[in-house]
Design a protein around this motif. Structure first.
Motif, short mmCIF file in Angstrom:
data_model
loop_
_atom_site.label_atom_id
_atom_site.label_comp_id
_atom_site.label_asym_id
_atom_site.label_seq_id
_atom_site.Cartn_x
_atom_site.Cartn_y
_atom_site.Cartn_z
N GLY A 73 10.75 14.39 5.82
CA GLY A 73 10.77 13.31 6.78
C GLY A 73 9.51 13.35 7.62
N ASN A 74 9.37 12.36 8.47
CA ASN A 74 8.30 12.37 9.45
C ASN A 74 6.90 12.44 8.87
OD1 ASN A 74 7.63 12.05 12.02
ND2 ASN A 74 8.31 14.05 12.76
N VAL A 75 6.64 11.67 7.85
CA VAL A 75 5.32 11.66 7.24
C VAL A 75 4.66 10.31 7.45
CG1 VAL A 75 4.02 12.06 5.14
CG2 VAL A 75 6.24 13.11 5.44
N HIS A 101 10.79 -0.37 0.37
CA HIS A 101 10.86 1.07 0.59
C HIS A 101 9.48 1.69 0.68
CE1 HIS A 101 11.04 5.25 -1.27
NE2 HIS A 101 11.48 5.38 -0.04
N GLN A 102 8.63 1.32 -0.27
CA GLN A 102 7.28 1.88 -0.27
C GLN A 102 6.53 1.47 1.00
OE1 GLN A 102 7.53 3.64 -2.90
NE2 GLN A 102 5.73 4.83 -2.32
N GLN A 112 -2.19 4.34 1.50
CA GLN A 112 -1.92 3.06 0.87
C GLN A 112 -2.70 1.90 1.45
OE1 GLN A 112 -0.53 3.27 -1.78
NE2 GLN A 112 0.23 5.35 -1.57
N ARG A 135 1.40 -1.73 -8.04
CA ARG A 135 0.34 -0.72 -7.97
C ARG A 135 0.73 0.45 -8.85
NH1 ARG A 135 0.39 2.09 -3.75
NH2 ARG A 135 2.19 1.12 -2.78
N PHE A 169 2.29 7.92 5.81
CA PHE A 169 1.64 7.69 4.53
C PHE A 169 0.56 6.61 4.63
CE2 PHE A 169 5.82 9.22 3.63
CZ PHE A 169 5.78 9.91 2.45
N SER A 170 0.34 6.11 5.82
CA SER A 170 -0.41 4.86 5.89
C SER A 170 -1.82 4.98 5.32
CB SER A 170 -0.45 4.35 7.33
OG SER A 170 -0.82 5.39 8.19
N ARG A 212 10.90 4.85 7.97
CA ARG A 212 9.56 5.43 7.80
C ARG A 212 9.61 6.95 7.90
NH1 ARG A 212 4.68 6.48 10.95
NH2 ARG A 212 6.01 6.61 12.78
N LEU A 213 10.43 7.43 8.82
CA LEU A 213 10.51 8.87 9.06
C LEU A 213 11.78 9.48 8.49
CD1 LEU A 213 9.37 8.81 12.80
CD2 LEU A 213 7.97 9.14 10.76
N HIS A 214 12.53 8.73 7.74
CA HIS A 214 13.83 9.20 7.24
C HIS A 214 14.69 9.69 8.40
CE1 HIS A 214 11.67 9.99 3.18
NE2 HIS A 214 12.21 8.79 3.19
N HIS A 243 7.00 3.54 4.15
CA HIS A 243 6.26 4.80 4.23
C HIS A 243 4.75 4.59 4.27
CE1 HIS A 243 9.86 7.06 3.81
NE2 HIS A 243 10.14 6.60 2.60
N GLU A 244 4.30 3.43 3.82
CA GLU A 244 2.86 3.29 3.61
C GLU A 244 2.18 2.27 4.50
OE1 GLU A 244 2.73 2.44 -0.54
OE2 GLU A 244 3.33 4.47 -1.10
N GLU A 245 2.94 1.32 5.00
CA GLU A 245 2.29 0.30 5.81
C GLU A 245 1.88 0.90 7.15
OE1 GLU A 245 3.04 -4.24 7.46
OE2 GLU A 245 4.75 -2.93 7.19
N PRO A 246 0.62 0.72 7.52
CA PRO A 246 0.18 1.27 8.81
C PRO A 246 0.90 0.56 9.97
CG PRO A 246 -1.69 0.51 7.50
CD PRO A 246 -0.45 0.02 6.82
N HIS A 271 4.69 1.44 -9.01
CA HIS A 271 5.22 0.50 -8.04
C HIS A 271 5.16 -0.90 -8.65
CE1 HIS A 271 5.27 3.75 -5.27
NE2 HIS A 271 3.95 3.87 -5.19
#
Lengths: 554, 451
Positions: A396-398, B322-323, A404, A372, A400-401, B384-386, B326-329, A369
Motif C-alpha cells: 500500500g501507500n505507493v 484501477h490503473q 505512468q 499500454r 506510481f505517478s 490509490r493507497l489501498h 495508482h498512476e495518475e498524478p 493494460h
C-alpha cells in the motif's frame, strides 16, 4: 422379480456391492466438480457430438498454486448453476429421446410408446448411467431411475417423456455433476488414501482426455485389470495413442497459461483492448490468439513429439488472416490451400521479431493494460506462469505517478519511467524481479504488434535474467528454454493439474528425479504424462483434511 | 418449522403428480403475503422488505465526499452531486474502517470481503457466507429466486455474494439472459386472471424431489472434508424445488407488477467496462431487477459495477480506472487525481440511476425503493493507497419503514461491519445481535437510523 431386474442382477454382479462397500468405516468419499468443458465432452462422448450442450457457465473458479484445477476442490454447485444444470439436463435428455436419435441411442423399443416400459428403460439407464456416473449403477440405484421413468411415463402417457425425466434426473445428481472419488487407507503409506478402481479410471481419463472414461476403461476396472501395473500400463498406452490426448493437453494449457484470468490480469473473456487505439485488435483476435497458442502447442508436442522447452524458440505456428494482420505478415488464404478451417501453418522468418510462445499475442496482450504495454505484468506473468515463481503484490501507500506520466518529456519510454520507479526502495525489491525481464517485450505494444520506438525514442529491449544478459525476446526465450525452472515448473503443474492438489514431499522428490531424467532425454508430453500416470502415488490423496496449499494473492 | 413445511409441500406436489388433481390448494407462499395472511392487493398492507447490494470499485476521492455536517440536514458535497435527487432516500456513512488484525491486506479484496462477510481471511482464496445470503435465508426463501446476481461490465466473476465457503454466486452479465430467466416462459403473471399449473413444471419438480431424496444417503457417506460442499449442492437443489413450487401456485395479485420490455439484443449484448457500456447495462439490470422485485420473483439481489480492480474506462483512454488510481498524478493545483475523480462521479451517477429506477415503481403510497434496503459499498477508502480507512458506505431505502433515511452518519473509526449489522437488525434477521469476527465483530447498530 421383473425381467429387467433379472437382467441387471445377472449382467452387473459387482454393482450391488459398490455402494454397499462404502459402509466401511474407513472408506472416504470425496467430490470434485466437473468443469464446463468436461461436462460438455462427457455428454458428447456418451451421446454423440451432435447433441447440443448449451452455455453452462459456472461459478468463478479459484486459482490456487497457479491452477484453477487445484482450486476446483473448493467449489460446489450453487443455486444459479443448478438452475442452469437442470435446464441443460432437460435439453440434453430431450435430444437423446428425440425421434430422430432414439433409434441409434436406445437399444430397445418400448412395448408401447404411450406408457412405461421398465425393462427397456432399465437397459438404457444401466448403460447410460454407467458412462455418466463412471461406474455401474447398483441395483437399488437403477431401480430408482427406472421408477422415475415408470411414474412419469404413466403420468404423461409417454414412455419417452418418462425416460427423458429419468435421464435428466441422472444428469443433475452429484454422481454426474461431480467426479466422485472413493478411497481407502493405503496399506503401504501412512496418512494416505488410495483411490478405488473406478475413481482411478476417472482421474486418468479426465487428466488425459478431459472427459469421462470410455466403456473400455470401465471394463478394465470391472475385470480388475486396471489395478495391476500391467493392466494400468495397457490402458495408459491406449489413452496416449488416441487423438483425444489433445483435449486433455489443451485443458491443461488453458489453465496453466491463465487464459481464464490470472490474479488481477483479465482472462480472454474479459480482456479489453481498445480497438480505437489498436484497430487490428478486432473482437476475433481474442479467440484466435488463444487458438493460435493451443494449436501450436498441440502440433509441436503431439504431432511432432517436440521438446516442451523448444516451444519458447520455435518459429513455427498457425495463423488466421485476422492474426496475420496483427503480426504484420502476408498470409495465403486457407481456402486457397484447400483447408476447411481458416488456420494456415506459418513459419516466421529467421529475422522476424516473433519467436516462440512468449511473442504470441496470447501472452503479450493478456498481460497488458487496455491501452499500454506493461513490462511489470508481463515480467510477473513470465515468472509465475512459466517458472512457477511467486511475485508479491504491491504494498500500500505507493505513488506510481512518475511511472505512468507518459507526457513527462524527461521520461519518454517505459524503461526510463520504470527506472525512476525502481529507485524507490520499497518498490525496488519486486520490480527488480519483474521489470528487467518484462522490458524484453517492449518491442511489442499492448496488442502484440511490433514497434521499434515509443514516443519517438528507440526501444531498448535488453536486460538480464539470473545473471545472463539478453537483448530482445529472442535471446530471453533461449534463456527461458535452458532454465531448469522451466522444466520443473511444467512437471509440477502437470502433476498438480492431474491430481488437483499440490504434490506431497514424497511426490516432490519423485518429480525432481523425473525432471532430471526428462531434462536429459527431452521433455516430451507423452512421456511426461505416461510417467505421471504410471506412478502409483498419482492415484492417492493425503488423508489429512488440512489445506494443501497456499493461496492466490489479490 | 421451515423444514417441515418444505417437506409437506414437496409431498403435496408429489401427490399432485401422482393423482390427477391440479387444483389442490397448497399453503400459500409468504412471498406473496403479509403477516396477516391476506393478499397485499386487497389490503394494501405492508409488502415484505427487499434487500440488495450495489458494489462500485475504488472508492471516492479523498477529501471530497465527506459532508461537513452530520444528521439529516447536511449539504451534499459536489463530488456526490449526482445523488442529489435521491438525497432524502439514502444514508451516507463516513469514518468507518476495516480491521486487518495482523493479516495481510489482500488489496481490493479484504475490504469488500469484510463488509460482506464480517471477516477478513488470511488469503484471497477464502471466503464465507455473505450477509445478503443471511438475509435471503430469512426473507428470500419463498420466492422463485432466492437471490439474483448481476455484473455491469461483462464479468461473471465479479461478485461478492456467497452461500458459504465453497465458491461465489456467479453474476449474470447479459440483461437479455436475465430477462429470459425471470420473465421468460416460466413467468406467471400474478395479475393474470387465470392460473393453470404447468404440467412440465410439475414433472420437473418431481424429478428434483427424487434427487433430494438421495441427500441423507449421500451425507452419511461423504468425507468430512467435502461435507459442506455437498450440503451446499443439496441446498441448491432445494432452492430450485422451491422455485418450481412457486411456479405451481396461483400467485396473489401484485398491482405494481408489470413485465418490462425485453432488452434489445444489440444493446443487451454490448457488454464491457467502458463508461457508456456500464451505464447502459446498469440501467437495463436496474429495470429488470425492479420489475422482478415488484412482481415478487425475488427479494434479494446483488449488483456489481465491475470487479474490484475496476476496469471502468472512458472510451479512448489508454488506462482503466484501477490503473489510474495508482498512476495518475495528483494534480498540484486541484489537489486530487482528476480522471479518477471523474470516474468515481460516474459511479455515483450509476448509483443514482439504479435508485431512481427502484423509486419509479409506485406501490400504494410508497415506492419499491421505500420497501427495499440497498447497501452501496466499495473496496478501499482510498484506492490509490489501498487504504482500509474512511470507507464511503451507503444505505438507500427504508426497508418498508424499518430504517430512517436522509442522514450522514460520521463514525470515529468504527468497524465497517456496523452497517451490515444495522441492516440485518432493521430487517429482523435472526441471530443478528452481533456480527463479524475479531476486531470487526460488532454489537452496536446505528440506532440513529433504526426505527
Amino acid at each position: 422379480m421383473r425381467l429387467w431386474q433379472i437382467a441387471v442382477a445377472t449382467a452387473l454382479p459387482l454393482c450391488a456391492s459398490l455402494w454397499g462397500s462404502l459402509a466401511q468405516a474407513d472408506a472416504d468419499v470425496g467430490i470434485v466438480r466437473l468443469t464446463p468443458d468436461q461436462y460438455q465432452r462427457a455428454i458428447h462422448d456418451i451421446f454423440g457430438p451432435n447433441v447440443q450442450v448449451g452455455d453452462n457457465q459456472v461459478e468463478p473458479g479459484v486459482r490456487e498454486d497457479g491452477l484453477l484445477a487445484v482450486g476446483n476442490r473448493k467449489l460446489t454447485v450453487g443455486s444459479t448453476e443448478l438452475e442452469r444444470d437442470e435446464t441443460l439436463a432437460r435439453e440434453i435428455a430431450a435430444q437423446v429421446v428425440d425421434p430422430n436419435r432414439r433409434a441409434t441411442l436406445l437399444e430397445c423399443q418400448p412395448k408401447s410408446a404411450r406408457g412405461p416400459d421398465d425393462a427397456c428403460a432399465a437397459r438404457f439407464l444401466a448403460r447410460a448411467g454407467r458412462l455418466l456416473f463412471r461406474r455401474p449403477l447398483s441395483a437399488v440405484e437403477l431401480q430408482r431411475y427406472v421408477a422415475t421413468q415408470d411414474r412419469l411415463a404413466q403420468q404423461r402417457q409417454s414412455f419417452y417423456a418418462g425416460l427423458a425425466a429419468a435421464l435428466a434426473q441422472m444428469l443433475i445428481t452429484p454422481d454426474f455433476l461431480f467426479r466422485v472419488e472413493i478411497s481407502n487407507p493405503d496399506p503401504t503409506q501412512p496418512h494416505t488414501l488410495q483411490l478405488d478402481g473406478y475413481s482411478r479410471a476417472t482421474r486418468l481419463s479426465f487428466f488425459l482426455w478431459n472427459s469421462a472414461p470410455d466403456g473400455e476403461l470401465l471394463d478394465a476396472v470391472q475385470s480388475g485389470r486396471l489395478m495391476s501395473p500391467r493392466g494400468l500400463q495397457q490402458q495408459v498406452d491406449r489413452l496416449l495413442s488416441s487423438p483425444r490426448l489433445a483435449d486433455g493437453m489443451r485443458a491443461f494449457f488453458i489453465d496453466m497459461l491463465g487464459f481464464g484470468g490470472l490474479d488481477q490480469d483479465p482472462g480472454f473473456d474479459t480482456l479489453s483492448i481498445d480497438t480505437n487505439l489498436y484497430p487490428n485488435f478486432t473482437p476475433n483476435v481474442r479467440a484466435d490468439a488463444q487458438e493460435q497458442t493451443l494449436r501450436t502447442i498441440v502440433d509441436q508436442l503431439l504431432n511432432h513429439n517436440a521438446d516442451y522447452r523448444d516451444l519458447f524458440v520455435s518459429r513455427d505456428t498457425f495463423l488466421t488472416p485476422t492474426l496475420a494482420a496483427l503480426y504484420g505478415v502476408p498470409l495465403p488464404r486457407a481456402q486457397e490451400l484447400g483447408g476447411a478451417v481458416p488456420w494456415v501453418p506459418y513459419r516466421f522468418a529467421p529475422d522476424a521479431p516473433y519467436v516462440g510462445l512468449l511473442s504470441q499475442v496470447s501472452f503479450l496482450a493478456l498481460h497488458s493494460h487496455p491501452g499500454r504495454s506493461s513490462p511489470t505484468r508481463r515480467g510477473k506473468a513470465l515468472r509465475e506462469v512459466f517458472l512457477c515463481e511467486k511475485v508479491p503484490p504491491p504494498p500500500g501507500n505507493v505513488d506510481f505517478s512518475l511511472v505512468q506520466n507518459t507526457s513527462d518529456p524527461r521520461y519518454k519510454t517505459v524503461r526510463q519511467r520504470l527506472t525512476v520507479h525502481r529507485s524507490a526502495p520499497m518498490c525496488a525489491g519486486c520490480h527488480k524481479i519483474t521489470d528487467p525481464i518484462g522490458l524484453a517485450f517492449e518491442n511489442f505494444d499492448t496488442a502484440g504488434e511490433y514497434r521499434s520506438t515509443e514516443n519517438g525514442a528507440p526501444i531498448d529491449a535488453s536486460g538480464e535474467l539470473n545473471g545472463q544478459s539478453f537483448d530482445g525476446v529472442g535471446q530471453l526465450a533461449e534463456i527461458i528454454r535452458d532454465d531448469p525452472a522451466t522444466t520443473s515448473c511444467l512437471i509440477n503443474r502437470v502433476y498438480a493439474f492431474g491430481t488437483e492438489r499440490q504434490p506431497t514431499p514424497q511426490e516432490h522428490a519423485w518429480l525432481t528425479s523425473l525432471q532430471a531424467e526428462l531434462s536429459k532425454d527431452g521433455v516430451r508430453w507423452r512421456e511426461l504424462v505416461r510417467r505421471v500416470t504410471l506412478n502409483p502415488d498419482f492415484y492417492t490423496l493425503p488423508m489429512s483434511s488440512a489445506p494443501l496449499s497456499t493461496a492466490v494473492v489479490h | 418449522m421451515n423444514a417441515i413445511r418444505k417437506l409437506n409441500r414437496r409431498q403435496l406436489m408429489r401427490g399432485m403428480l401422482g393423482g390427477s388433481a391440479v387444483t389442490v390448494a397448497l399453503p400459500l407462499l409468504e412471498c406473496f403475503l403479509n403477516d396477516n395472511g391476506s393478499a397485499y392487493a386487497a389490503t394494501g398492507a405492508a409488502l415484505p422488505p427487499c434487500f440488495g447490494t450495489w458494489f462500485f470499485g475504488l472508492g471516492l476521492t479523498p477529501g471530497h465526499w465527506v459532508p461537513k455536517e452530520t444528521g439529516n440536514r447536511y449539504t451534499l458535497p459536489e463530488h456526490l452531486g449526482a445523488l442529489a435527487p435521491v438525497q432524502a432516500k439514502f444514508n451516507l456513512f463516513s469514518g468507518m474502517q476495516v480491521f486487518l488484525d495482523g493479516k495481510a491486506n489482500q488489496n481490493h479484496y479484504s475490504g469488500a470481503q469484510c463488509q460482506m462477510t464480517g471477516m477478513v481471511t488470511r488469503t484471497g482464496s477464502e471466503y464465507s457466507i455473505s450477509f445478503d445470503q443471511l438475509i435471503a435465508d430469512a426473507i428470500g426463501q419463498r420466492c422463485r429466486f432466492r437471490s439474483l446476481e448481476v455484473d455491469c461490465s461483462g464479468d461473471r466473476k465479479a461478485t461478492w455474494s456467497a452461500r458459504g465457503s465453497n465458491g461465489m454466486n456467479p453474476s449474470e452479465i447479459s440483461p437479455l439472459a436475465l430477462y429470459m430467466r425471470i420473465f421468460g416462459p416460466e413467468f406467471r403473471d400474478p395479475n393474470a386472471a387465470n392460473f393453470v399449473p404447468d404440467p412440465d413444471v410439475m414433472l420437473r419438480h418431481s424429478v428434483l424431489s427424487g434427487v433430494t431424496d438421495q441427500r441423507q444417503d449421500w451425507m452419511r457417506r461423504i468425507s468430512a472434508t467435502d461435507r459442506t460442499r455437498l450440503d451446499e449442492y443439496f441446498s441448491s437443489v432445494r432452492d430450485l424445488e422451491q422455485k418450481l413450487g412457486v411456479e405451481l401456485q396461483k400467485p396473489s395479485p401484485l398491482p405494481a407488477c408489470s413485465v418490462p420490455r425485453q432488452p434489445v439484443r444489440a444493446v443487451s449484448e454490448n457488454l464491457g467496462p467502458l463508461v457508456e457500456q456500464t451505464e447502459s447495462t446498469n440501467r437495463l439490470f436496474a429495470q429488470l431487477l425492479a420489475h422482478a422485485l415488484s412482481c415478487g420473483q425475488t427479494q434479494v439481489f446483488n449488483v456489481t459495477m465491475a470487479n474490484s480492480f475496476s476496469p471502468l474506462r472512458k472510451a479512448g483512454e489508454t488506462t482503466g480506472y484501477h490503473q489510474l488510481t495508482h498512476e495518475e498524478p495528483i494534480d498540484a493545483q486541484l489537489g486530487y487525481q482528476p480522471k479518477c475523480k471523474w470516474l468515481a462521479e460516474q459511479h455515483m451517477r450509476f448509483l443514482r440511476d439504479f435508485l431512481q429506477t427502484l423509486d419509479s415503481i409506485k406501490e400504494g403510497d410508497g415506492t419499491l425503493l421505500d420497501r427495499t434496503v440497498v447497501f452501496g459499498f466499495t473496496d478501499h477508502g482510498e484506492a490509490r493507497l489501498h487504504s482500509m480507512k474512511n470507507y464511503p458506505i451507503f444505505t438507500a431505502g427504508s426497508g418498508g419503514g424499518r430504517m430512517r433515511t436522509g442522514y450522514h452518519l460520521a463514525a470515529q473509526g468504527d468497524a465497517v461491519t456496523r452497517v451490515g449489522l444495522t441492516i440485518m437488525q432493521a430487517l429482523a434477521i435472526p441471530s443478528s445481535g452481533s456480527w463479524g469476527t475479531e476486531t470487526n465483530h460488532v454489537t452496536r447498530p446505528f440506532s440513529e437510523v433504526l426505527v
